[in-house]
Design a protein around this motif. Structure first.
Motif, PDB file in Angstrom:
ATOM      1  N   PRO A  38       0.801  -1.229   0.000  1.00 36.71           N
ATOM      2  CA  PRO A  38       0.000   0.000   0.000  1.00 36.71           C
ATOM      3  C   PRO A  38       0.837   1.284   0.000  1.00 36.71           C
ATOM      4  CG  PRO A  38      -0.886  -1.560   1.573  1.00 36.71           C
ATOM      5  CD  PRO A  38       0.404  -2.137   1.065  1.00 36.71           C
ATOM      6  N   ILE A  39       2.023   1.245   0.561  1.00 36.04           N
ATOM      7  CA  ILE A  39       2.838   2.454   0.663  1.00 36.04           C
ATOM      8  C   ILE A  39       3.982   2.461  -0.344  1.00 36.04           C
ATOM      9  CG2 ILE A  39       4.336   3.794   2.204  1.00 36.04           C
ATOM     10  CD1 ILE A  39       2.642   2.782   4.513  1.00 36.04           C
ATOM     11  N   VAL A  40       4.566   1.308  -0.625  1.00 34.47           N
ATOM     12  CA  VAL A  40       5.758   1.225  -1.472  1.00 34.47           C
ATOM     13  C   VAL A  40       5.465   0.367  -2.700  1.00 34.47           C
ATOM     14  CG1 VAL A  40       8.133   0.418  -1.576  1.00 34.47           C
ATOM     15  CG2 VAL A  40       7.291   1.491   0.501  1.00 34.47           C
ATOM     16  N   VAL A  41       5.802   0.915  -3.862  1.00 29.82           N
ATOM     17  CA  VAL A  41       5.682   0.183  -5.114  1.00 29.82           C
ATOM     18  C   VAL A  41       7.027   0.289  -5.833  1.00 29.82           C
ATOM     19  CG1 VAL A  41       4.542   0.078  -7.353  1.00 29.82           C
ATOM     20  CG2 VAL A  41       3.221   0.665  -5.313  1.00 29.82           C
ATOM     21  N   PHE A  42       7.572  -0.861  -6.260  1.00 28.50           N
ATOM     22  CA  PHE A  42       8.808  -0.863  -7.038  1.00 28.50           C
ATOM     23  C   PHE A  42       8.618  -1.792  -8.222  1.00 28.50           C
ATOM     24  CE2 PHE A  42      12.911  -2.669  -8.266  1.00 28.50           C
ATOM     25  CZ  PHE A  42      13.597  -1.508  -8.559  1.00 28.50           C
ATOM     26  N   LYS A 109      24.608  11.282 -16.967  1.00 29.95           N
ATOM     27  CA  LYS A 109      23.332  11.962 -17.196  1.00 29.95           C
ATOM     28  C   LYS A 109      22.167  11.095 -16.737  1.00 29.95           C
ATOM     29  CE  LYS A 109      24.641  15.126 -20.832  1.00 29.95           C
ATOM     30  NZ  LYS A 109      24.357  15.670 -22.148  1.00 29.95           N
ATOM     31  N   ALA A 110      22.251   9.803 -16.997  1.00 28.49           N
ATOM     32  CA  ALA A 110      21.199   8.886 -16.543  1.00 28.49           C
ATOM     33  C   ALA A 110      21.157   8.822 -15.017  1.00 28.49           C
ATOM     34  CB  ALA A 110      21.431   7.494 -17.130  1.00 28.49           C
ATOM     35  N   ILE A 111      22.326   8.805 -14.394  1.00 24.90           N
ATOM     36  CA  ILE A 111      22.401   8.739 -12.930  1.00 24.90           C
ATOM     37  C   ILE A 111      21.860  10.026 -12.300  1.00 24.90           C
ATOM     38  CG2 ILE A 111      24.037   8.708 -10.991  1.00 24.90           C
ATOM     39  CD1 ILE A 111      25.668   6.645 -12.675  1.00 24.90           C
ATOM     40  N   VAL A 112      22.248  11.173 -12.848  1.00 26.15           N
ATOM     41  CA  VAL A 112      21.762  12.449 -12.299  1.00 26.15           C
ATOM     42  C   VAL A 112      20.249  12.565 -12.500  1.00 26.15           C
ATOM     43  CG1 VAL A 112      21.853  14.959 -12.596  1.00 26.15           C
ATOM     44  CG2 VAL A 112      23.966  13.642 -12.499  1.00 26.15           C
ATOM     45  N   ALA A 113      19.757  12.164 -13.668  1.00 26.51           N
ATOM     46  CA  ALA A 113      18.309  12.205 -13.907  1.00 26.51           C
ATOM     47  C   ALA A 113      17.576  11.338 -12.885  1.00 26.51           C
ATOM     48  CB  ALA A 113      17.995  11.733 -15.325  1.00 26.51           C
ATOM     49  N   GLN A 114      18.085  10.134 -12.646  1.00 24.00           N
ATOM     50  CA  GLN A 114      17.434   9.248 -11.680  1.00 24.00           C
ATOM     51  C   GLN A 114      17.523   9.820 -10.270  1.00 24.00           C
ATOM     52  OE1 GLN A 114      15.508   6.492 -12.275  1.00 24.00           O
ATOM     53  NE2 GLN A 114      15.045   6.802 -10.126  1.00 24.00           N
ATOM     54  N   LEU A 115      18.620  10.446  -9.945  1.00 29.06           N
ATOM     55  CA  LEU A 115      18.766  11.046  -8.614  1.00 29.06           C
ATOM     56  C   LEU A 115      17.767  12.193  -8.410  1.00 29.06           C
ATOM     57  CD1 LEU A 115      20.412  10.799  -6.049  1.00 29.06           C
ATOM     58  CD2 LEU A 115      22.036  12.421  -7.008  1.00 29.06           C
ATOM     59  N   PRO A 157      20.012   2.962  -6.035  1.00 29.85           N
ATOM     60  CA  PRO A 157      21.209   2.403  -6.688  1.00 29.85           C
ATOM     61  C   PRO A 157      20.872   1.307  -7.703  1.00 29.85           C
ATOM     62  CG  PRO A 157      21.522   2.539  -4.317  1.00 29.85           C
ATOM     63  CD  PRO A 157      20.090   2.866  -4.581  1.00 29.85           C
ATOM     64  N   ILE A 158      19.858   0.512  -7.401  1.00 24.71           N
ATOM     65  CA  ILE A 158      19.437  -0.539  -8.343  1.00 24.71           C
ATOM     66  C   ILE A 158      18.917   0.105  -9.626  1.00 24.71           C
ATOM     67  CG2 ILE A 158      17.774  -2.416  -8.712  1.00 24.71           C
ATOM     68  CD1 ILE A 158      17.887  -2.830  -5.615  1.00 24.71           C
ATOM     69  N   GLN A 159      18.094   1.144  -9.487  1.00 21.69           N
ATOM     70  CA  GLN A 159      17.561   1.838 -10.660  1.00 21.69           C
ATOM     71  C   GLN A 159      18.679   2.469 -11.485  1.00 21.69           C
ATOM     72  OE1 GLN A 159      14.782   4.292  -8.445  1.00 21.69           O
ATOM     73  NE2 GLN A 159      13.055   3.252  -9.429  1.00 21.69           N
ATOM     74  N   MET A 160      19.652   3.057 -10.823  1.00 25.26           N
ATOM     75  CA  MET A 160      20.758   3.688 -11.545  1.00 25.26           C
ATOM     76  C   MET A 160      21.552   2.670 -12.357  1.00 25.26           C
ATOM     77  SD  MET A 160      22.187   6.348  -8.742  1.00 25.26           S
ATOM     78  CE  MET A 160      21.325   7.833  -8.293  1.00 25.26           C
ATOM     79  N   VAL A 165      22.877   0.142 -17.603  1.00 23.39           N
ATOM     80  CA  VAL A 165      23.020  -1.103 -18.360  1.00 23.39           C
ATOM     81  C   VAL A 165      22.083  -1.109 -19.574  1.00 23.39           C
ATOM     82  CG1 VAL A 165      22.606  -3.592 -18.263  1.00 23.39           C
ATOM     83  CG2 VAL A 165      23.874  -2.478 -16.433  1.00 23.39           C
ATOM     84  N   VAL A 166      20.823  -0.748 -19.365  1.00 25.75           N
ATOM     85  CA  VAL A 166      19.847  -0.803 -20.458  1.00 25.75           C
ATOM     86  C   VAL A 166      20.111   0.300 -21.486  1.00 25.75           C
ATOM     87  CG1 VAL A 166      17.406  -0.511 -21.028  1.00 25.75           C
ATOM     88  CG2 VAL A 166      18.071  -1.964 -19.116  1.00 25.75           C
TER      89      VAL A 166
END
Length: 181
Positions: A38-42, A109-115, A157-160, A165-166
């Motif tokens: 209910p609170i967290v979705v990943f 750029k991908a890391i900063v965007a995700q951050l 960190p997992i998302q970054m 990679v993708v």
């Protein structure tokens, strides 16, 4: 890259419409797999939004992310909350600002965007919209922010890594750059 190039809405042909439809369907499928509480979705649907933003820019990806949020919420039978649509559109827009028309893929750029998305959208905006939701109105911002901060520390960190990679994959880069021509 200048602002006129970044914010210009590219023309959409039949091939683009088909690609966007396929990416929307993939986002729906990836949104079904993951951790749902209910609170967290990943889920892994953020990857599709990042690819779409890389291909079509901030404007189109934000609009498509908004449409996806509304459609997927209605298809799931959950209560629709406009704030989360705004969050989805903001995240797609940020990905588009950082990833669209970058000739040489930059992991930074991908890391900063995700951050930025993690701090602004996932932590602040989504927490605010959760506290405003009629389903969770008995809880304060402080209660939600603590659980969401723990989630962000674990998942960011997992998302970054997944983004690098993708999006850094040579085949994906060729696909993305083929749209820019």
């Amino acid at each position: 890259m200048n602002a006129s190039t970044l914010f210009r809405v590219p023309r959409i042909n039949v091939r683009d419409a088909s690609t966007i439809a396929i990416l929307m369907a993939l986002s729906y499928v990836l949104g079904k797999f993951g951790i749902h509480t209910p609170i967290v979705v990943f889920t892994f649907s953020f990857l599709v939004i990042a690819v779409m933003a890389s291909m079509y820019g901030p404007i189109i990806s934000a609009v498509v992310a908004g449409v996806c949020d509304v459609m997927f919420t209605l298809l799931s039978g959950q209560m629709y909350l406009p704030g989360f649509t705004l969050s989805a559109m903001t995240a797609a827009f940020i990905f588009g600002l950082f990833l669209y028309k970058n000739e040489k893929f930059s992991p930074w750029k991908a890391i900063v965007a995700q951050l930025i998305i993690t701090l602004l959208v996932n932590t602040f905006m989504n927490t605010l919209f959760l506290t405003l939701s009629p389903l969770t109105s008995g809880y304060s911002f402080k209660v939600f922010i603590m659980t969401r901060l723990v989630k962000q520390v674990i998942t960011t960190p997992i998302q970054m890594v997944l983004l690098v990679v993708v999006l850094g994959n040579p085949i994906m880069q060729k696909l993305i750059k083929s749209r820019w021509k």
